[in-house]
Design a protein around this motif. Structure first.
Motif, short mmCIF file in Angstrom:
data_model
loop_
_atom_site.label_atom_id
_atom_site.label_comp_id
_atom_site.label_asym_id
_atom_site.label_seq_id
_atom_site.Cartn_x
_atom_site.Cartn_y
_atom_site.Cartn_z
N VAL A 67 0.42 -0.94 -10.27
CA VAL A 67 0.54 -0.98 -8.81
C VAL A 67 0.16 -2.36 -8.28
O VAL A 67 -0.98 -2.80 -8.43
CB VAL A 67 -0.34 0.09 -8.15
N THR A 68 1.14 -3.05 -7.70
CA THR A 68 0.90 -4.36 -7.10
C THR A 68 1.55 -4.35 -5.72
O THR A 68 2.22 -3.38 -5.33
CB THR A 68 1.54 -5.48 -7.92
N ARG A 69 1.38 -5.44 -5.00
CA ARG A 69 2.04 -5.54 -3.69
C ARG A 69 3.55 -5.46 -3.84
O ARG A 69 4.24 -5.05 -2.92
CB ARG A 69 1.63 -6.85 -3.02
N ASP A 70 4.07 -5.85 -5.00
CA ASP A 70 5.52 -5.78 -5.22
C ASP A 70 5.99 -4.36 -5.49
O ASP A 70 7.13 -4.01 -5.16
CB ASP A 70 5.92 -6.65 -6.41
N THR A 71 5.15 -3.57 -6.15
CA THR A 71 5.62 -2.27 -6.64
C THR A 71 5.11 -1.09 -5.83
O THR A 71 5.58 0.04 -6.02
CB THR A 71 5.17 -2.05 -8.11
N VAL A 72 4.14 -1.33 -4.95
CA VAL A 72 3.43 -0.20 -4.34
C VAL A 72 4.35 0.74 -3.56
O VAL A 72 4.08 1.94 -3.48
CB VAL A 72 2.27 -0.70 -3.44
N SER A 73 5.46 0.19 -3.04
CA SER A 73 6.33 1.07 -2.26
C SER A 73 7.00 2.12 -3.14
O SER A 73 7.59 3.07 -2.62
CB SER A 73 7.37 0.26 -1.49
N ARG A 74 6.93 1.97 -4.45
CA ARG A 74 7.55 2.95 -5.35
C ARG A 74 6.51 3.77 -6.11
O ARG A 74 6.87 4.47 -7.06
CB ARG A 74 8.46 2.24 -6.37
N CYS A 75 5.25 3.66 -5.74
CA CYS A 75 4.19 4.37 -6.45
C CYS A 75 3.46 5.33 -5.51
O CYS A 75 3.16 4.98 -4.37
CB CYS A 75 3.18 3.38 -7.02
N CYS A 76 3.21 6.53 -6.02
CA CYS A 76 2.51 7.56 -5.23
C CYS A 76 1.44 8.20 -6.12
O CYS A 76 1.35 7.90 -7.31
CB CYS A 76 3.49 8.65 -4.80
N PHE A 77 0.65 9.07 -5.51
CA PHE A 77 -0.29 9.89 -6.28
C PHE A 77 0.22 11.32 -6.36
O PHE A 77 0.84 11.83 -5.41
CB PHE A 77 -1.67 9.92 -5.63
N ALA A 78 -0.08 11.98 -7.47
CA ALA A 78 0.22 13.40 -7.62
C ALA A 78 -0.91 14.05 -8.38
O ALA A 78 -1.54 13.43 -9.24
CB ALA A 78 1.53 13.57 -8.40
N THR A 79 -1.18 15.30 -8.04
CA THR A 79 -2.25 15.99 -8.78
C THR A 79 -1.69 17.04 -9.74
O THR A 79 -2.44 17.53 -10.59
CB THR A 79 -3.24 16.65 -7.81
#
Lengths: 555, 555
Positions: free
Chosen positions: A252-264
């Motif tokens: 997760v970086t400023r470049d990729t964060v828009s495509r990363c989420c959390f899931a439980t």
């Protein structure tokens, strides 16, 4: 009477007062990834914006931080053992205001009626529960439980309020081979979650080309990076058993964060109650080296955009006033939570309507669970911390079972859907010195599964589960400790506090029985035929490598 | 015969060959913001992915860089004076594969039929042209041209292929006051472009709350930052007259790039032919200090996501194989362009079907454009580089017009929709020493507008425009130079090369007439009553501050 929208527009212009103004707050902005001081105005559950607003209620937020409500991108509520309402009551104070849930378990038990029950439970849940339609019911042809859901069964849900898309598509071979039933399901919605552990290279390309868009099964940075590069949303998972944050957070970086989420994915209620929900994920991510701003963005705007929920994920004009107040972004302890502008206050459980009975079986006879024979026997070997099993061979005489010296116990599966079938096998690894356990959670068909030291205790444990219309039971002698799971044998209508208390009690009993930690978790996967190596079904022992039933005794 | 999707899945798995493999390319990845070496495989116009693919055609791309096809987030094709097909033929070699166009001008002239004509022109255009529905036809009640489009007129287009959403909503007061007609238009689509120059604070909050999502009118970093923070997509504009890249590019960072796009809004064909299109924007952004990776991301994935075009913007499995090959990202000179996997090669213009006649007027009589009177007269003052005008007062005798010493010329507007109205006024600033110019482009009603030194030359210029069924004309004596704009009086059916040649010729003639640069641009805005201060309409002089017709002579 002004139309609703105009009421809001007038209030946004400052012509009429807001309902609530959060004064002097430090507000997270996911569009810029930073914080801004200001007064945040809310009316009718909608953000009016920041500015010099006055409100009927004004809250001084000096020194406090406001973030958008947190979003869980992928969860099976059933794994919490709680009804959706109780689940919501548990996670809301942790800042969660939206969950994207896949009712895969209840769909395996009760099909369309199960999904309908979960949809009905959205009402008054206190958070926004959105559902992805279970795409793999049953998970495999031999896993058949209470239902088979084809595209034509799922289609009725498309366009219904609360339905978000198609849930995790686990049947990778079916996707790649062009199974027409799967293609029909993929065509149901433009939003399709994937599930492709370890898939890479050209086969991953093909899986994406078929239309799958996300993955929550990555375990290594290399796997996650390949999937991200190829266009998948990466849901970084932190569940009761699968914990991937530490390994994956460098992605997760400023470049990729828009495509990363959390899931439980799958969380037991004790974990949720004691350590939190998505707030826990944020804290873990920060501890693993991520700056708070990127962790918060994952849990808010990124998740909202992945599911096309453009009405949330940021506290800007026109979006839902779902928000959390925290003291300090680095610690991320949620202090207050607002859903559509209304504070979520501690509440008593609304006792939900129990689900119709879904346990349709009798306690098997002693004869039905007896075994006879000797020689090399196939024994399911538990693997600590894993859901894979080993296929073991022990030279065994049935008269010597249980063999507590070698830790070989009987394990049985009773079909709960009325077929009367009951399969018997052997398992190594529970280390019980006495007693038995049984459960109506056994993935994915959710038949009743039990294991223990004596047939009498096994049968009493099964009886206890049946009497409770589903549950987890631990038996020693004639004493049974039960957590009833009276909703489809998967979820309890008890308040979450009571469920956690009963779980603690069950743990205490199984420890006294000499068992390993979390025996119910291992037990619940022993019937899952799609994962190697040896399993038990209501037909008996199953070889997952040869993918066929095999006799208990190998010769 | 395999279904199309399965053909692609098999090829993605490597079971069957790709159509084309771009070997050893350095490929831009907008999900990570970096480049990756690999072989990119394409079949049936769709990206299969990167990997060890073989293709029927293989192109060695060693040392070359591949980026997704470029996207213009907001453009009025009519401003290029070209038909959509010719526009596409011009911009495609510059790497543009998708444009989001608002047919606002032709809609003002021809209403629904105009939009239909633009939709029909998508076929075979060679790039993907998507339309936003013009939301403000007419731009203001007094601006009425050939059509009034209400929500009920626009609704027929919703769901049609090629329709993306609702175009720039310019009527900010109408939005804020809750004009029901505007509210109906806003309800037509979930994708709504804004247009709110200078709007800020609570009124901006209200505008956003009404549902507007983007802005391409920002001129200062502070304005753009406020709008971005409040959730707007920022389209950074580089058109023939409005050039905002240098000022706004500091806004674009790794945190904000997903909300920033490029737009060209209004571009003349000479600019497009000589300096490029979105490739020009990328080069300007890089020159202004942006790293190429962020500029490319703006022009690809960010724009695709803003419009929900999830089938493009990245070269990953399942997306359109729209791509550009460049030698060097820093220079960003586009070498080759592929649309859905097919190389865009130099092509001859397909002569489009001319649009039905839309000029319904006669050349006015000399009497109709004569003026009589003396005293303080209202004179429209051109402002260099601006579309605002000044409201000037000159002590004038009509017998002394033209007054070339003081640079006061006659300006007339002839209604082209059959009303027979002709308005006459005075203008300062063209500096013509002789001759006249006329045009059928005059925002937004697009009546015929003309200005010049003698009535005879003015009338010949008007006659030339009418004879050409629309056009730009420059007249000296009895010699007329005309660029015919036979599509609705706005666009030419000539090839773009010829249009540029004629524009050059017109410039040469107007320079010989002693005129300022780009007189047609200034002329085209003199009838735009929504922008201060003084204008000319087919009814005569119009005071944009008092918002009413006023007499030429002030007393």
């Amino acid at each position: 009477m002004l139309p609703e929208r105009q009421t809001l527009i007038d209030a946004a212009r400052g012509l009429t007062p807001a309902d609530t103004v959060f004064k002097n707050a430090t507000i997270f902005n996911p569009f810029t990834g930073d914080w801004q001081r200001g007064d945040l105005a809310v009316k009718n559950g909608i953000v009016l914006g920041t500015g010099a607003y006055t409100g009927r209620s004004e809250r001084d937020c000096t020194g406090l931080f406001i973030v958008p409500g947190l979003i869980d991108a992928h969860v099976h509520i059933e794994s919490s053992l709680l009804t959706p309402q109780e689940y919501a009551r548990l996670v809301a104070p942790h800042g969660t205001t939206t969950v994207i849930a896949d009712p895969h378990e209840i769909a395996n038990v009760a099909g369309v009626a199960g999904i309908e029950a979960m949809l009905a439970a959205r009402q008054g849940a206190g958070i926004d529960i959105r559902y992805m339609l279970p795409s793999c019911v049953p998970a495999a042809p031999l896993e058949k439980g209470g239902a088979v859901l084809e595209a034509c069964d799922l289609r009725r849900f498309i366009g219904r309020e609360g339905i978000c898309g198609l849930g995790e598509m686990m049947n990778v071979p079916g996707v790649l081979s062009g199974d027409p039933g799967i293609a029909d399901k993929l065509a149901l919605s433009a939003i399709r979650d994937g599930h492709a552990p370890g898939l890479s290279g050209m086969d991953l390309n093909a899986y994406l080309l078929a239309g799958l868009q996300s993955d929550h099964e990555c375990t290594s940075p290399a796997e996650a990076e390949e999937k991200l590069r190829k266009g998948m949303y990466i849901f970084i998972r932190d569940g009761s058993t699968e914990q991937n944050i530490e390994a994956l957070i460098p992605l997760v970086t400023r470049d990729t964060v828009s495509r990363c989420c959390f899931a439980t994915d799958d969380c037991h209620p004790d974990l949720l109650m004691r350590e939190g929900h998505i707030d826990r994920c944020i804290r873990k991510a920060i501890t693993s080296g991520l700056v708070p701003e990127l962790a918060i963005r994952m849990a808010t705007l990124s998740a909202a955009e992945r599911f096309g929920l453009h009405d949330r994920g940021a506290l800007v004009p026109g979006r839902r006033a779902d928000l959390c107040i925290v003291d300090d972004p680095e610690q991320f302890t949620v202090r207050q939570v607002f859903l559509e502008g209304m504070e979520i206050l501690p509440s008593r459980p609304a006792r939900p309507v129990p689900f119709p009975p879904s346990i349709h079986c009798q306690v098997p006879s002693s004869a039905a669970i007896s075994i006879a024979g000797n020689g090399p026997a196939r024994v399911i070997g538990l693997v600590p911390g894993q859901i894979v099993t080993e296929s073991l061979l022990y030279d065994t005489d049935s008269r010597n079972i249980p063999d507590t010296d070698q830790d070989i116990l009987k394990v049985i599966v009773c079909n709960r859907y009325g077929t009367g079938r009951c399969g018997v096998g052997l398992v190594h690894g529970f280390s019980f010195g006495r007693g038995a356990i049984a459960a109506s959670i056994s993935h994915d068909a959710h038949n009743i599964i039990a294991s223990g030291v004596s047939d009498d205790e096994i049968l009493l444990a099964v009886r206890s589960v049946i009497q409770a219309q589903g549950g987890l039971a631990a038996v020693t002698g004639t004493s049974a400790t039960v957590l009833p799971l009276d909703c489809a044998g998967l979820m309890s209508t008890l308040p979450f506090e009571d469920v956690v208390t009963r779980l603690d009690l069950l743990s205490s009993v199984t420890r006294q029985m000499g068992g390993i930690n979390r025996p119910f978790m291992y037990l619940s996967f022993l019937a899952l035929t799609v994962i190697p190596a040896l399993r038990i079904t209501d037909r008996g022992v199953f070889d997952c490598v040869k993918f066929r039933d095999v006799p208990l005794f190998a010769v």
